[in-house]
Design a protein around this motif. Structure first.
Motif, PDB file in Angstrom:
ATOM      1  N   THR A 204       0.851  -1.191   0.000  1.00 31.93           N
ATOM      2  CA  THR A 204       0.000   0.000   0.000  1.00 31.93           C
ATOM      3  C   THR A 204       0.887   1.240   0.000  1.00 31.93           C
ATOM      4  O   THR A 204       2.097   1.166   0.239  1.00 31.93           O
ATOM      5  N   TRP A 206       1.911   3.217  -2.395  1.00 34.57           N
ATOM      6  CA  TRP A 206       2.931   3.335  -3.434  1.00 34.57           C
ATOM      7  C   TRP A 206       3.042   4.751  -3.980  1.00 34.57           C
ATOM      8  O   TRP A 206       4.138   5.222  -4.312  1.00 34.57           O
ATOM      9  N   ALA A 207       1.924   5.446  -4.103  1.00 33.31           N
ATOM     10  CA  ALA A 207       1.932   6.781  -4.721  1.00 33.31           C
ATOM     11  C   ALA A 207       2.783   7.780  -3.941  1.00 33.31           C
ATOM     12  O   ALA A 207       3.176   8.822  -4.480  1.00 33.31           O
ATOM     13  N   GLU A 208       3.107   7.461  -2.690  1.00 36.79           N
ATOM     14  CA  GLU A 208       3.903   8.380  -1.870  1.00 36.79           C
ATOM     15  C   GLU A 208       5.384   8.341  -2.221  1.00 36.79           C
ATOM     16  O   GLU A 208       6.142   9.217  -1.773  1.00 36.79           O
ATOM     17  N   ALA A 230      -1.125   2.188 -12.734  1.00 36.73           N
ATOM     18  CA  ALA A 230      -2.229   2.760 -11.962  1.00 36.73           C
ATOM     19  C   ALA A 230      -2.180   2.293 -10.511  1.00 36.73           C
ATOM     20  O   ALA A 230      -2.392   3.082  -9.576  1.00 36.73           O
ATOM     21  N   ARG A 231      -1.887   1.015 -10.304  1.00 39.18           N
ATOM     22  CA  ARG A 231      -1.867   0.480  -8.932  1.00 39.18           C
ATOM     23  C   ARG A 231      -0.678   0.985  -8.129  1.00 39.18           C
ATOM     24  O   ARG A 231      -0.756   1.094  -6.907  1.00 39.18           O
ATOM     25  N   GLY A 233       0.810   3.956  -8.704  1.00 38.91           N
ATOM     26  CA  GLY A 233       0.899   5.405  -8.739  1.00 38.91           C
ATOM     27  C   GLY A 233       2.037   5.916  -9.593  1.00 38.91           C
ATOM     28  O   GLY A 233       2.586   6.997  -9.334  1.00 38.91           O
ATOM     29  N   ALA A 235       3.853   7.843 -12.336  1.00 39.79           N
ATOM     30  CA  ALA A 235       3.441   9.102 -12.956  1.00 39.79           C
ATOM     31  C   ALA A 235       3.291   8.987 -14.465  1.00 39.79           C
ATOM     32  O   ALA A 235       2.314   9.483 -15.038  1.00 39.79           O
TER      33      ALA A 235
END
Length: 471
Positions: A204, A206-208, A230-231, A233, A235
């Motif tokens: 969880t 990942w986008a960070e 997408a999963r 994150g 860019a």
């Protein structure tokens, strides 16, 4: 290697020197210094003195694991007939048979590190603090240790990269990442595509972490790239997710670039143009290669390469299906079809479909894992499968040939085999004209079997996955 050779190799690496590969000169040096290749030429009645031009070089007999590497004692494949001129041993994955030993030296690693440098510069890892997480298996297999060494060479060159190598231990990856990632501007995950996807699906936040990814070993679809991006994150899937064309035989031979990825994505929705360009509607991996490092040729739809390694290889037939395109040739094709690719290096292209032994034949149609993969990546099914599957044909009780696809469920998930079978069939019909025209309509729906994650009979943990199974 002698200390002077190591120093010279490092100096060239740090200076970024690119010396064009003179294949005739390389051939003569190998013929003079490698006992096995001298014997190989003598057996083929080839006099090295008669090879004076590139045309002469292209008429030399092909080498392969069967005709060359496995015929001679291991030391004789190395310069001077000495295994101790190499300082490391790698082992092939054995996906096509018995695992094979490949000696290499630090100079070979530095040569391959230049390909990683190309990728990491695209990630701006020469200026941004970067955590490189090596998720390839560690041990004698080539991926993990070779990748770790090459990335550390970049750090020695001045890249602000710190490497951690948990290998393909998912629990350890998910343990160290939350602790380490916040200290870096970006994180690069390096591993085989289905394993990296499994890691992403299991974690969880990942986008960070400004995730980038480096893959090797398998052809994947652009739908897969978008799904994982997408999963995680990611860019920009065009610049931030890179596949390598690598082998145990010779390290990394080529890399995806923004140019090659953008072209592949353009062709992904246009099977007719892919067929015009590649001869098939299925989508190959498309990479660019450095002719100063490797010399590529195409022979009857398969690839040959020549290049220096612990075991120098001349016109080596690796059994990958594919071809070679010049930079001008491919960009002209794009222009003619109204597409302008992303900017990238002015280097030639090589494309590869993988090896024909990874297909199965069904009613005379070749069924490719790449086609099946797209069916698993559709939105209605992708959430409960890992992406791993085994493709096989078998005879039923009435001796009718059946197509069976055994699919790995995501951990703790259930699925709908009938829905998945329909998704796979629809993508086979769209992407594989042989399947659409050869397979009777009443036989086009495959039999889908769902198995739990890590099933030891089909999806054992910790080994390289095989997508086909013999009957």
């Amino acid at each position: 290697m002698q200390p002077d050779d190591v120093i010279q190799a490092y100096q060239a690496f740090f200076a970024g020197e690119r010396r064009p590969l003179d294949v005739v000169g390389f051939f003569r040096e190998v013929a003079a210094s490698v006992p096995a290749y001298r014997k190989f030429l003598a057996d083929a009645e080839v006099d090295p003195e008669t090879v004076r031009s590139e045309d002469d070089f292209r008429r030399l007999p092909l080498t392969s694991k069967a005709t060359y590497q496995s015929r001679y004692p291991l030391p004789e494949l190395c310069r001077g007939g000495r295994l101790d001129t190499c300082d490391m041993i790698a082992v092939s994955s054995g996906s096509s048979g018995t695992p094979t030993i490949w000696p290499r030296s630090l100079a070979d690693e530095l040569h391959v590190a230049e390909r990683f440098e190309q990728v990491f510069r695209t990630f701006e890892a020469d200026t941004r603090s970067t955590l490189a997480v090596v998720c390839f298996p560690l041990g004698t297999w080539v991926g993990g240790l070779f990748t770790t060494a090459c990335v550390r060479h970049l750090a020695a060159k001045g890249f602000p990269i710190t490497t951690v190598a948990p290998g393909n231990n998912k629990a350890e990856i998910l343990r160290v990442l939350p602790e380490l990632a916040p200290h870096f501007e970006q994180v690069v995950l390096l591993g085989y595509p289905p394993f990296v996807k499994d890691v992403v699906d299991s974690g969880t936040g990942w986008a960070e972490h400004a995730i980038k990814m480096v893959f090797a070993g398998e052809v994947f679809s652009e739908e897969w790239r978008d799904l994982v991006a997408a999963r995680a994150g990611v860019a920009d899937p065009v610049t931030d997710m890179v596949s390598l064309y690598g082998t145990a035989d010779a390290g990394v031979l080529g890399t995806e670039t923004p140019t090659s990825v953008s072209i592949r994505r353009f062709l992904a929705g246009r099977p007719e143009l892919a067929r015009e360009l590649f001869g098939e509607s299925r989508l190959p991996t498309l990479v660019q290669y450095d002719p100063a490092s490797r010399f590529f040729e195409a022979d009857n739809g398969t690839l040959l390469f020549s290049g220096d390694n612990g075991v120098p290889l001349i016109r080596y037939h690796i059994a990958d299906e594919g071809g070679v395109l010049s930079h001008a040739e491919l960009l002209e094709f794009c222009s003619r079809n109204g597409f302008t690719p992303a900017d990238g290096p002015d280097l030639p292209f090589v494309y590869l479909f993988g090896r024909s032994l990874f297909t199965v034949s069904f009613f005379g149609a070749n069924i490719y894992p790449e086609n099946v993969t797209v069916g698993l990546e559709q939105p209605e099914v992708s959430g409960w499968v890992t992406g791993k599957f085994v493709l096989e044909t078998y005879e039923d009780a009435d001796r009718d040939r059946r197509l069976r696809i055994t699919v790995e469920l995501a951990p703790g998930r259930d699925g709908d085999a009938a829905l998945l079978a329909t998704s796979i069939r629809d993508q086979l019909l769209r992407l594989n004209s042989e399947f659409a025209h050869y397979v009777p309509a009443e036989r086009q729906l495959p039999e889908v079997v769902l198995r739990p994650a890590g099933d030891p009979g089909y999806f054992p943990v910790g080994v390289k996955h095989r997508y086909t199974r013999g009957t």
